[in-house]
Write an enzyme that holds these catalytic residues in place. Structure first.
Site, mmCIF file in Angstrom:
data_model
loop_
_atom_site.group_PDB
_atom_site.id
_atom_site.type_symbol
_atom_site.label_atom_id
_atom_site.label_comp_id
_atom_site.label_asym_id
_atom_site.label_seq_id
_atom_site.Cartn_x
_atom_site.Cartn_y
_atom_site.Cartn_z
ATOM 1 N N PHE A 126 0.867 -1.185 0.000
ATOM 2 C CA PHE A 126 0.000 0.000 0.000
ATOM 3 C C PHE A 126 0.898 1.228 0.000
ATOM 4 C CE2 PHE A 126 -4.549 1.033 1.313
ATOM 5 C CZ PHE A 126 -5.133 0.044 0.540
ATOM 6 N N GLN A 239 -7.822 14.760 4.398
ATOM 7 C CA GLN A 239 -7.217 13.933 3.352
ATOM 8 C C GLN A 239 -8.120 13.833 2.130
ATOM 9 O OE1 GLN A 239 -6.453 9.449 3.804
ATOM 10 N NE2 GLN A 239 -4.423 10.321 3.612
ATOM 11 N N HIS A 241 -8.431 11.718 -0.867
ATOM 12 C CA HIS A 241 -7.951 10.441 -1.420
ATOM 13 C C HIS A 241 -7.815 10.620 -2.933
ATOM 14 C CE1 HIS A 241 -7.871 6.233 -2.584
ATOM 15 N NE2 HIS A 241 -7.840 5.858 -1.315
ATOM 16 N N LEU A 255 -15.292 5.874 -3.542
ATOM 17 C CA LEU A 255 -13.878 5.543 -3.377
ATOM 18 C C LEU A 255 -13.454 4.350 -4.222
ATOM 19 C CD1 LEU A 255 -11.533 6.541 -1.431
ATOM 20 C CD2 LEU A 255 -11.817 4.309 -0.407
ATOM 21 N N GLU A 258 -7.336 1.976 -2.582
ATOM 22 C CA GLU A 258 -5.913 1.987 -2.924
ATOM 23 C C GLU A 258 -5.416 0.572 -3.262
ATOM 24 O OE1 GLU A 258 -3.850 4.636 -0.308
ATOM 25 O OE2 GLU A 258 -1.976 3.543 -0.565
ATOM 26 N N ARG A 289 -0.733 9.318 -0.319
ATOM 27 C CA ARG A 289 -1.976 9.840 -0.893
ATOM 28 C C ARG A 289 -1.899 11.327 -1.232
ATOM 29 N NH1 ARG A 289 -6.441 6.587 2.775
ATOM 30 N NH2 ARG A 289 -6.069 4.618 1.708
ATOM 31 N N HIS A 354 -11.891 12.424 2.002
ATOM 32 C CA HIS A 354 -11.927 11.045 2.497
ATOM 33 C C HIS A 354 -11.777 10.916 4.006
ATOM 34 C CE1 HIS A 354 -11.499 6.766 2.290
ATOM 35 N NE2 HIS A 354 -10.252 6.770 2.716
ATOM 36 N N ARG A 389 -2.457 10.689 6.428
ATOM 37 C CA ARG A 389 -2.573 9.305 6.905
ATOM 38 C C ARG A 389 -2.163 8.330 5.814
ATOM 39 N NH1 ARG A 389 -6.471 5.184 6.483
ATOM 40 N NH2 ARG A 389 -7.942 6.514 5.374
HETATM 41 C C1 LIG Z 1 -14.980 3.845 1.367
HETATM 42 C C2 LIG Z 1 -13.931 3.851 2.440
HETATM 43 C C3 LIG Z 1 -12.897 2.922 2.387
HETATM 44 C C4 LIG Z 1 -11.909 2.912 3.379
HETATM 45 N N1 LIG Z 1 -10.898 1.969 3.327
HETATM 46 C C5 LIG Z 1 -9.989 1.914 4.338
HETATM 47 C C6 LIG Z 1 -8.991 0.877 4.389
HETATM 48 O O1 LIG Z 1 -8.945 -0.005 3.534
HETATM 49 N N2 LIG Z 1 -8.108 0.875 5.408
HETATM 50 C C7 LIG Z 1 -8.133 1.809 6.395
HETATM 51 O O2 LIG Z 1 -7.305 1.749 7.301
HETATM 52 N N3 LIG Z 1 -9.065 2.798 6.376
HETATM 53 C C8 LIG Z 1 -9.994 2.857 5.394
HETATM 54 N N4 LIG Z 1 -10.952 3.845 5.389
HETATM 55 C C9 LIG Z 1 -11.006 4.768 6.520
HETATM 56 C C10 LIG Z 1 -11.616 4.048 7.696
HETATM 57 O O3 LIG Z 1 -12.627 3.161 7.263
HETATM 58 C C11 LIG Z 1 -12.239 5.017 8.689
HETATM 59 O O4 LIG Z 1 -11.362 6.051 8.939
HETATM 60 C C12 LIG Z 1 -12.512 4.297 9.983
HETATM 61 O O5 LIG Z 1 -13.324 3.174 9.741
HETATM 62 C C13 LIG Z 1 -13.142 5.204 10.998
HETATM 63 O O6 LIG Z 1 -13.550 4.394 12.072
HETATM 64 P P1 LIG Z 1 -14.244 5.011 13.334
HETATM 65 O O7 LIG Z 1 -14.620 3.864 14.205
HETATM 66 O O8 LIG Z 1 -13.440 6.103 13.871
HETATM 67 O O9 LIG Z 1 -15.570 5.678 12.751
HETATM 68 P P2 LIG Z 1 -16.696 5.077 11.811
HETATM 69 O O10 LIG Z 1 -16.466 3.681 11.397
HETATM 70 O O11 LIG Z 1 -16.821 6.096 10.768
HETATM 71 O O12 LIG Z 1 -17.959 5.082 12.762
HETATM 72 C C14 LIG Z 1 -18.498 6.261 13.293
HETATM 73 C C15 LIG Z 1 -19.699 5.905 14.119
HETATM 74 O O13 LIG Z 1 -20.150 7.077 14.779
HETATM 75 C C16 LIG Z 1 -21.564 7.169 14.663
HETATM 76 N N5 LIG Z 1 -21.942 8.558 14.864
HETATM 77 C C17 LIG Z 1 -21.523 9.667 14.207
HETATM 78 N N6 LIG Z 1 -22.109 10.764 14.741
HETATM 79 C C18 LIG Z 1 -22.884 10.326 15.759
HETATM 80 C C19 LIG Z 1 -23.750 10.972 16.685
HETATM 81 N N7 LIG Z 1 -23.924 12.291 16.669
HETATM 82 N N8 LIG Z 1 -24.426 10.218 17.588
HETATM 83 C C20 LIG Z 1 -24.298 8.874 17.611
HETATM 84 N N9 LIG Z 1 -23.481 8.209 16.760
HETATM 85 C C21 LIG Z 1 -22.790 8.932 15.853
HETATM 86 C C22 LIG Z 1 -21.854 6.586 13.292
HETATM 87 O O14 LIG Z 1 -23.197 6.229 13.173
HETATM 88 C C23 LIG Z 1 -20.887 5.386 13.332
HETATM 89 O O15 LIG Z 1 -21.489 4.346 14.064
HETATM 90 C C24 LIG Z 1 -11.950 3.862 4.415
HETATM 91 C C25 LIG Z 1 -12.996 4.792 4.473
HETATM 92 C C26 LIG Z 1 -13.984 4.798 3.502
HETATM 93 C C27 LIG Z 1 -15.082 5.809 3.574
#
Ligand SMILES: Cc1cc2nc3c(=O)[nH]c(=O)nc-3n(C[C@H](O)[C@H](O)[C@H](O)COP(=O)(O)OP(=O)(O)OC[C@H]3O[C@@H](n4cnc5c(N)ncnc54)[C@H](O)[C@@H]3O)c2cc1C
Length: 577
Positions: A126, A239, A241, A255, A258, A289, A354, A389
């Site tokens: 990656f 970021q 992407h 998206l 990568e 990125r 992203h 990142r």
């Molecule tokens: C399409 C895509 C592909 C990706 N691929 C990769 C990858 O291959 N590898 C990698 O390392 N990263 C990847 N990323 C980035 C990574 O997925 C995210 O940065 C990461 O999953 C964030 O995790 P998190 O638990 O912080 O938040 P999230 O998984 O975004 O979860 C946030 C949570 O907060 C909740 N929430 C938000 N606001 C509120 C509120 N006011 N009240 C209650 N609940 C709330 C949402 O409902 C959700 O449950 C990708 C991102 C995307 C969008």
């Protein structure tokens, strides 16, 4: 003693309230439960429907299964290089050291990763990672990660509140006391009292018009924490992407993982040239990125773009069988939603908003924010990724610091006995604020305001920035903030999406102001932040994080010095990578 608000609102009491049920929230909740605490887990959407589940490419951990030379030191160095040395070194160190354990733990809990021929977890290359380091499950790694954490979580005895949005944090004399929100379906209000709150609400991507982010990512956690005094850092680092779809319109921003480039995908301009050879001839498409995104931007700007304002990304030379095996999700998604067959020809791609590197300042070891009892992990927290990142480092970040937030919350409760008290007037004020849009007639339309915000942020605080645009963005944001206070919605509180957006708008505008202010302040170009009027690095800014906090109702922008890296770690950079 029963508080007055308890007779008027639905109330729940927990030791730990986790807000957000993506990977970070789930991992934190599992840990807090394991510490014997009563845990409530709230999410705006359905359990499991978060960005984590959308992650495709993989999770970075120096397991050395494919490249035996890998180790935490190289992962640490890659992360610091990728973040342009603006990372919190201690977070980057903990992350690199603990990621392999978190992967092994997931495997014990039932995650089934792709395998090497000898049966070890397979790892793919990656951008910015020296070695093949991303553990993966085809191109649906996030799904497997969430499935495993959810399975483990629901058996840990926590209470889950789905489709509930938290809007306010509640305080008791400077320490966290709980949170206030509403059920999306009924619109009824809920109060959670808690000894600690862990925020895991993800990013701010919905403030931009071209984005890979889904509807939930409206900066709620950033804004709620800021309003109770928490400090934000590095907000200028958003970021972009490099590879989001630019065409067809229906999938704009979607998206393209990568992993497509990791598995050999090539970027070319309208002249058929692999332009990355002019920018980063060693790493080519697997450069970091920020570098690839800016290279694409330049190709388009200089007239060598694809017909719809992007460049071409082609993996078809790898053959249909290979693509369907390694990238099955991408293949199906693009065929079904975009009528693009990636086994036969190229996609048209360009930068898409992203990930948010900036966010809440946390202590590296405990994940506590600057507000006592308030913790943050995953994308809403800052420091780990610095100015940019590396792909795959988010999934490992949320596993490592989700667990640490759970432990941090338990330690805090042990060291701070007693139950904080929520004040009636705070609950009533939060409820009154949420109801206001129903009471204002002929006010602003929330959808129109959101569209204006997104278009403006994309144009003026996007992938490249300059002083005049940023000043103008701040003026626009002030106007949008005033208009958002006059927003009106009709109908009842039952599943009223216009009302939901009216509430979210305030958070998005606040986060956008933080991004624009910090972007204006940082007079250099670094990672995800590019200033046309301040090209290249600057020595002063190399040593400073941007800070944002509320003072007497105003947004105060400042700087803080980067923590000094200890000599034994600094020495690692003297050795050849
Ligand atoms: C399409 C895509 C592909 C990706 N691929 C990769 C990858 O291959 N590898 C990698 O390392 N990263 C990847 N990323 C980035 C990574 O997925 C995210 O940065 C990461 O999953 C964030 O995790 P998190 O638990 O912080 O938040 P999230 O998984 O975004 O979860 C946030 C949570 O907060 C909740 N929430 C938000 N606001 C509120 C509120 N006011 N009240 C209650 N609940 C709330 C949402 O409902 C959700 O449950 C990708 C991102 C995307 C969008």
């Amino acid at each position: 003693m029963v508080q007055n608000y308890e007779t008027r609102y639905e109330c729940h009491h927990h030791d730990v309230l986790v807000v957000g049920a993506g990977g970070a929230g789930l991992r934190a909740a599992i840990e807090a439960s394991a510490q014997g605490l009563s845990v409530g887990l709230v999410c705006k959407s359905l359990l499991g429907k978060a960005h984590t589940v959308m992650a495709e490419g993989g999770v970075a951990a120096a397991m050395a299964n494919v490249d035996g030379e890998d180790g935490w030191q190289t992962h640490f160095k890659d992360t610091m290089h990728g973040g342009k040395f603006l990372n919190n070194w201690r977070m980057a160190q903990i992350h690199a050291q603990e990621s392999p354990d978190r992967i092994r733990e997931l495997e014990r809990w039932g995650a089934v990763f792709d395998r090497t021929e000898s049966g070890k977890i397979l790892q793919r290359p990656f951008g910015g990672h020296t070695y093949r380091r991303l553990c993966h499950v085809g191109d649906h790694t996030g799904l497997e990660l969430i499935r495993t954490l959810q399975d483990k979580g629901v058996h840990s005895g926590m209470d889950v509140y789905m489709e509930a949005t938290i809007t306010h944090l509640l305080m008791d004399n400077g320490r966290i006391a709980g949170a206030f929100g509403y059920w999306r379906e009924s619109g009824r209000f809920i109060v959670f009292s808690a000894k600690t709150v862990i925020l895991a609400t993800g990013g701010i991507g919905k403030a931009y018009s071209v984005t890979s982010n889904s509807w939930e990512y409206t900066a709620d956690g950033h804004a709620a924490a800021y309003r109770v005094g928490a400090e934000l850092i590095d907000m200028e680092f958003v970021q972009f992407h490099p590879t989001g779809m630019v065409w067809p319109n229906g999938v704009k921003g979607l998206l393209i993982t990568e992993a497509v480039r990791g598995e050999g995908g090539q970027l070319t301009n309208s002249e058929g040239e692999r332009f990355m050879k002019n920018v980063d001839p060693k790493r080519m498409e697997l450069s970091t990125r920020d570098i690839v995104a800016k290279a694409i931007y330049r190709e388009v700007k200089e007239g060598r773009g694809s017909p719809h304002g992007g460049v071409f990304l082609d993996i078809s030379h790898r053959g249909a069988e290979f693509i369907k095996k390694k990238l099955p999700g991408m293949y199906r998604q693009l065929l079904e939603f975009a009528d693009v067959d990636i086994t036969k020809g190229p996609m048209e791609v360009g930068p898409t908003t992203h990930y948010t590197m900036g966010g809440l300042r946390v202590e590296a070891d405990s994940a506590q924010t600057t507000v006592p009892g308030l913790f943050a992990c995953g994308e809403v927290a800052a420091g780990m990724h610095g100015a940019n990142r590396l792909g795959g480092n988010s999934l490992s970040d949320l596993l490592v610091f989700g667990r640490r937030a759970g432990i941090g919350a338990a330690d805090y409760i042990r060291q701070n006995p007693g139950v904080p008290v929520i004040r009636d007037e705070d609950v009533d004020a939060a409820a009154r604020e949420l109801i206001t849009p129903f009471e204002q007639e002929n006010g602003e339309n929330p959808y129109e305001l959101h569209r204006e915000l997104q278009t403006m942020m994309q144009a003026k605080v996007g992938i490249v920035r300059q002083e005049a645009d940023l000043q103008s963005a701040l003026t626009d944001l002030q106007g949008l903030a005033e208009r958002a206070r006059r927003v009106s919605v009709q109908g009842s509180r039952q599943f009223n999406t216009a009302w939901h957006l009216a509430i979210d708008l305030g958070s998005m505008i606040l986060a956008s102001q933080a991004v624009a202010h910090c972007a204006l302040q940082r007079q250099e170009s670094r990672g995800g932040h590019t200033r046309l009027d301040h090209e290249g690095y600057n020595d002063y800014w190399a040593r400073h994080n941007s800070t944002v906090r509320q003072e007497n109702g105003d947004m105060r922008i400042g700087v803080s010095e980067l923590p000094q890296m200890p000599e034994e770690l600094a020495k690692l950079f003297e050795e050849a990578v």
